[in-house]
Design a protein around this motif. Structure first.
Motif, short mmCIF file in Angstrom:
data_model
loop_
_atom_site.label_atom_id
_atom_site.label_comp_id
_atom_site.label_asym_id
_atom_site.label_seq_id
_atom_site.Cartn_x
_atom_site.Cartn_y
_atom_site.Cartn_z
N ASN A 1 -31.05 16.65 7.97
CA ASN A 1 -30.35 16.30 7.16
C ASN A 1 -30.42 16.68 5.52
N ILE A 2 -28.99 17.04 4.43
CA ILE A 2 -30.05 17.85 3.36
C ILE A 2 -28.79 17.05 2.10
N THR A 3 -28.88 15.33 2.38
CA THR A 3 -28.80 14.51 1.14
C THR A 3 -30.27 14.12 0.67
N PRO A 4 -29.68 13.66 -0.38
CA PRO A 4 -30.81 13.01 -1.38
C PRO A 4 -31.92 11.95 -1.26
N ASP A 5 -31.72 11.80 0.66
CA ASP A 5 -32.66 10.11 0.60
C ASP A 5 -34.13 10.97 0.49
N PRO A 6 -34.98 10.19 -0.03
CA PRO A 6 -36.02 11.00 -0.68
C PRO A 6 -37.07 11.04 0.50
N GLU A 7 -36.17 10.16 1.65
CA GLU A 7 -37.95 9.86 2.58
C GLU A 7 -37.02 10.87 4.05
N THR A 8 -35.68 10.79 4.65
CA THR A 8 -35.19 11.28 5.05
C THR A 8 -34.59 12.91 4.96
N GLY A 9 -34.24 13.19 3.45
CA GLY A 9 -33.42 13.79 2.99
C GLY A 9 -33.98 15.25 2.74
N ILE A 10 -33.68 15.23 1.62
CA ILE A 10 -34.47 16.56 0.81
C ILE A 10 -34.66 16.21 -0.38
N GLY A 11 -34.29 14.44 -0.93
CA GLY A 11 -34.82 13.80 -2.07
C GLY A 11 -35.99 14.21 -2.83
N ARG A 12 -37.23 14.87 -2.58
CA ARG A 12 -37.89 14.87 -2.91
C ARG A 12 -38.21 16.27 -2.78
N TRP A 13 -37.76 17.43 -2.25
CA TRP A 13 -37.50 18.63 -2.91
C TRP A 13 -37.85 18.69 -4.13
N SER A 14 -38.73 20.14 -4.60
CA SER A 14 -37.92 20.75 -5.80
C SER A 14 -37.11 21.86 -5.23
N GLU A 15 -36.41 21.98 -6.47
CA GLU A 15 -35.36 23.81 -6.92
C GLU A 15 -36.38 24.82 -5.81
N ALA A 16 -37.80 25.03 -6.27
CA ALA A 16 -38.34 26.11 -5.83
C ALA A 16 -38.81 25.48 -4.18
#
Length: 449
Positions: free
Chosen positions: A88-103
């Motif tokens: 899942n590469i949507t910005p969902d904070p729990e199952t996606g990349i929502g809490r990923w930084s750009e780094a």
């Protein structure tokens, strides 16, 4: 002479050194989570470029499951080692990349390591994405972080032991992952270099069109030599191309831009989604890709060019009542009834069928692509003047389709007969549902910067 104790110490030190080296290779630290950034915090021009880059990378095909939300993952990717499911590469904070930084996103793209420090399986083609610039990764990140979040937990991969141990991926990377393989060629034009950057990087064309070794890595010595993918054969797109008429940059541009070309045919299977995405990006990007790939095809030999020119001169003059090839009366009859009304009518695509002597599918190494096309047909593109062909899966038996394909091969190509065509048709029928491309993603969401 060294004492047993000294030898033991040396062995212990060596073992510790090996263990430290192994840990250094395998272990990667987690990158701290962030609060999901607000969509309006991203520059709209950056998001728009990220949308184009996501289309060039064909991200939706691997990360959008049929009938589900865009980029929510869960698409099955079959490999010789088992099935890997996309994330899942949507910005969902729990199952996606929502809490990923750009780094964290950039590390995943360039090194195949997720935010938690886990090695990603190379079904995610970071062996190509390592060539993507930081600027383009920033644009991709901005685009994905402004999509609609979708709560979609990751599906468990179906890999048998030991392939389910991610430590093996670290070893695979030592063998095959090379950073900075893309280099600007000062002898080539800016357009050629831009095309090389896209093809060898984000577009990852070699992932489908380059054969792989026993460990699943691309065979670097034979780039673009053709390979099997998703129950289709990705044709060789170098000087070994089976296309009856040689490709050039202009033909490649038109094909990649609209999904068909009157001298080459219609994009089907996984390629259909690729060209659907490329139809939405700036023409300059597509033309750069075409320029670079035309160079990979190389200039045709004089004999091949002569043969291609002959075929083009004869195009549109086929008889709907061609004689049975090799005594194949059944195949000839099926051709006259089902193929000739469109393919021998003298009308150029998209309003008529391609002259079958120009069909790459009929000159291909095996009958798989031709069987898929006859079974499933070609669906029209909504709102466009695009080629269309009915499928014959429900109206023809395997033996009938095999007879037709054998006839078409003998009548319209100069290649030797295929082997076990009936078996190929039977296998294609079993997998034709898998072979059909995903429908277009929800453009009402995707196209809004």
């Amino acid at each position: 002479m060294a004492s047993p104790r000294m030898i033991g110490n040396i062995i212990a030190i060596a073992a510790i050194a090996v263990a430290i080296a192994a840990i250094a290779v395998v272990w990667r630290p987690a990158i701290a989570t962030i609060d999901p950034p607000a969509p309006q915090s991203f520059d709209s021009a950056l998001v728009k470029r990220g949308r184009d880059l996501a289309a060039i990378g064909n991200c939706s095909s691997c990360h959008t499951l049929r009938g589900e939300k865009d980029f929510a993952g869960g698409v099955a990717v079959p490999t010789p080692f088992g099935t890997v499911y996309s994330s899942n590469i949507t910005p969902d904070p729990e199952t996606g990349i929502g809490r990923w930084s750009e780094a964290a996103f950039r590390r995943a793209m360039q090194s195949g390591i997720d935010r938690d420090g886990r090695h990603l399986y190379p079904t995610f083609p970071y062996d190509h994405f390592t060539n993507v610039s930081d600027q383009d990764n920033r644009a991709l990140y901005a685009y994905l972080m402004t999509r609609q979040p979708a709560h979609a937990p990751a599906r468990e991969n179906q890999l048998s032991f030991p392939f389910n141990q991610r430590v093996l991926v670290a070893g695979w990377k030592l063998l095959f992952l090379r950073h900075g393989t893309y280099q600007v060629d000062p002898e080539q034009s800016a357009e050629w270099n831009h095309g090389a950057y896209l093809v060898e990087g984000l577009a990852h064309c070699g992932s489908c069109h380059t054969p792989r070794n026993a460990l699943g890595a691309e065979k670097a010595r034979v780039p673009f030599a053709g390979a099997d993918v998703d129950n289709w054969h990705a044709y060789a797109i170098n000087n070994q191309s089976p296309a009856p008429v040689p490709w050039n940059a202009e033909a490649l541009f038109e094909y990649l831009r609209r999904g068909w070309h009157s001298e080459h045919g219609v994009a089907r299977g996984p390629m259909a989604e690729v060209v659907r995405n490329l139809s939405e990006v700036p023409a300059s990007d597509v033309r750069a890709i075409a320029t670079y790939m035309a160079d990979m095809f190389g200039a045709p030999t004089a004999e091949r060019k002569r043969r291609g020119d002959e075929l083009l001169a004869q195009a549109g003059s086929r008889s709907p009542q061609a004689p049975p090839a090799n005594g194949n009366a059944a195949g000839a009859s099926l051709y006259a009834a089902t193929c000739a009304p469109c393919h021998a009518a003298g009308r150029a695509p998209p309003y008529g069928g391609i002259d079958l002597a120009l069909s790459t599918a009929l000159s291909a190494p095996d009958a798989r692509n031709a069987a898929n096309i006859v079974l499933s047909g070609i669906r029209p593109e909504q709102g466009e003047a695009s080629p269309i062909m009915p499928g014959f899966a429900d109206s023809m038996s395997d033996d009938q389709i095999a007879a037709l394909l054998n006839y078409l091969r003998a009548q319209f190509s100069h290649r030797p007969p295929w082997t076990d065509v009936t078996g190929t048709v039977r296998d294609a029928r079993r997998t034709q549902t898998v072979s059909l491309p995903n429908p277009p993603a929800d453009t009402t969401q995707r196209d809004k910067p």
